[in-house]
Design a protein around this motif. Sequence first.
Motif, mmCIF file in Angstrom:
data_model
loop_
_atom_site.group_PDB
_atom_site.id
_atom_site.type_symbol
_atom_site.label_atom_id
_atom_site.label_comp_id
_atom_site.label_asym_id
_atom_site.label_seq_id
_atom_site.Cartn_x
_atom_site.Cartn_y
_atom_site.Cartn_z
ATOM 1 N N ARG A 168 0.859 -1.192 0.000
ATOM 2 C CA ARG A 168 0.000 0.000 0.000
ATOM 3 C C ARG A 168 0.895 1.241 0.000
ATOM 4 O O ARG A 168 0.938 2.005 0.959
ATOM 5 N N TRP A 169 1.578 1.459 -1.111
ATOM 6 C CA TRP A 169 2.588 2.500 -1.171
ATOM 7 C C TRP A 169 2.019 3.888 -0.926
ATOM 8 O O TRP A 169 2.657 4.734 -0.299
ATOM 9 N N ALA A 170 0.799 4.162 -1.440
ATOM 10 C CA ALA A 170 0.257 5.517 -1.307
ATOM 11 C C ALA A 170 0.088 5.907 0.160
ATOM 12 O O ALA A 170 0.561 6.960 0.600
ATOM 13 N N SER A 171 -0.574 5.050 0.951
ATOM 14 C CA SER A 171 -0.772 5.379 2.361
ATOM 15 C C SER A 171 0.528 5.245 3.146
ATOM 16 O O SER A 171 0.762 5.999 4.104
ATOM 17 N N THR A 172 1.393 4.312 2.775
ATOM 18 C CA THR A 172 2.686 4.194 3.439
ATOM 19 C C THR A 172 3.484 5.475 3.271
ATOM 20 O O THR A 172 4.079 5.985 4.224
ATOM 21 N N PHE A 173 3.487 6.026 2.060
ATOM 22 C CA PHE A 173 4.315 7.199 1.784
ATOM 23 C C PHE A 173 3.884 8.398 2.619
ATOM 24 O O PHE A 173 4.710 9.070 3.232
ATOM 25 N N TRP A 174 2.577 8.678 2.697
ATOM 26 C CA TRP A 174 2.129 9.910 3.348
ATOM 27 C C TRP A 174 1.712 9.702 4.799
ATOM 28 O O TRP A 174 1.921 10.575 5.635
ATOM 29 N N GLN A 175 1.116 8.527 5.133
ATOM 30 C CA GLN A 175 0.620 8.318 6.489
ATOM 31 C C GLN A 175 1.648 7.674 7.412
ATOM 32 O O GLN A 175 1.624 7.913 8.619
ATOM 33 N N ASP A 176 2.531 6.842 6.868
ATOM 34 C CA ASP A 176 3.543 6.177 7.683
ATOM 35 C C ASP A 176 4.909 6.838 7.566
ATOM 36 O O ASP A 176 5.852 6.411 8.231
ATOM 37 N N GLY A 177 5.038 7.848 6.716
ATOM 38 C CA GLY A 177 6.348 8.397 6.412
ATOM 39 C C GLY A 177 6.587 9.777 6.990
ATOM 40 O O GLY A 177 5.666 10.517 7.330
ATOM 41 N N GLY A 178 7.856 10.111 7.095
ATOM 42 C CA GLY A 178 8.296 11.455 7.412
ATOM 43 C C GLY A 178 9.182 11.943 6.284
ATOM 44 O O GLY A 178 10.006 11.181 5.755
ATOM 45 N N HIS A 179 9.031 13.214 5.887
ATOM 46 C CA HIS A 179 9.716 13.717 4.702
ATOM 47 C C HIS A 179 10.274 15.109 4.946
ATOM 48 O O HIS A 179 9.661 15.922 5.657
ATOM 49 N N ILE A 180 11.414 15.371 4.342
ATOM 50 C CA ILE A 180 12.002 16.709 4.294
ATOM 51 C C ILE A 180 12.352 17.005 2.846
ATOM 52 O O ILE A 180 13.057 16.218 2.195
ATOM 53 N N PHE A 181 11.865 18.118 2.338
ATOM 54 C CA PHE A 181 12.240 18.614 1.012
ATOM 55 C C PHE A 181 12.895 19.976 1.230
ATOM 56 O O PHE A 181 12.344 20.828 1.941
#
Length: 206
Positions: A115-128
Amino acid sequence: FTSPMRASLVAAHLGPNQHFPNSFLIAYKLSGHPFTNRVELAASVLGVQGGRGAPKGSFVDHVQDLIPPLKYLLPDNTTQFSNKMAGWEYRLRLPELSGLELYAEHAFDDMDPRRWASTFWQDGGHIFGASLSDLGPGGALSSAWEFHHTGLRFYKYGVFLSGMTFNGTLFGDPLGNQGDGGYMRLDWDNGGDRRSSLDLAIERRD
């Protein structure tokens, strides 16, 4: 010899004051410039495993858990015997454009490729982010901009309730879970005995 890649490994015994006493932390990172010095890539894994009273897994389970491709390609022990974060980073350097650097970092708490879509935004932390290190007369002015996001389930774990901390401080972003932040920094340093900085931030926290 000089290699474009490097690796680091950390293994630590977390002591008796954990939710599962005497658990272990294992982390490793691979990074370097495989194509050109302008591009830097990195991948990392950090896992907390074991301890008195923790869910059980075999030695093979523990090794497999620390190598994400094996965990998802081979039959997997679904017992929550560890807490793991994995992620990657990349950076592009364009020094001829006022020292421009573009970069991003991504970390996932128990990523699930089904479930890449929910993993990316709901399970992830990001810095741009982006930075310019050579602005103004003599390059005295520099600036950086960043956007941070932490997911809904980031930092929340129902089994391993400790371990991802150092001296009581949570690893990662002080936003906590389910937050967004935008940041700008301006620095003025002309090589003298004074340096001036301006920091601006806007944050949305859970």
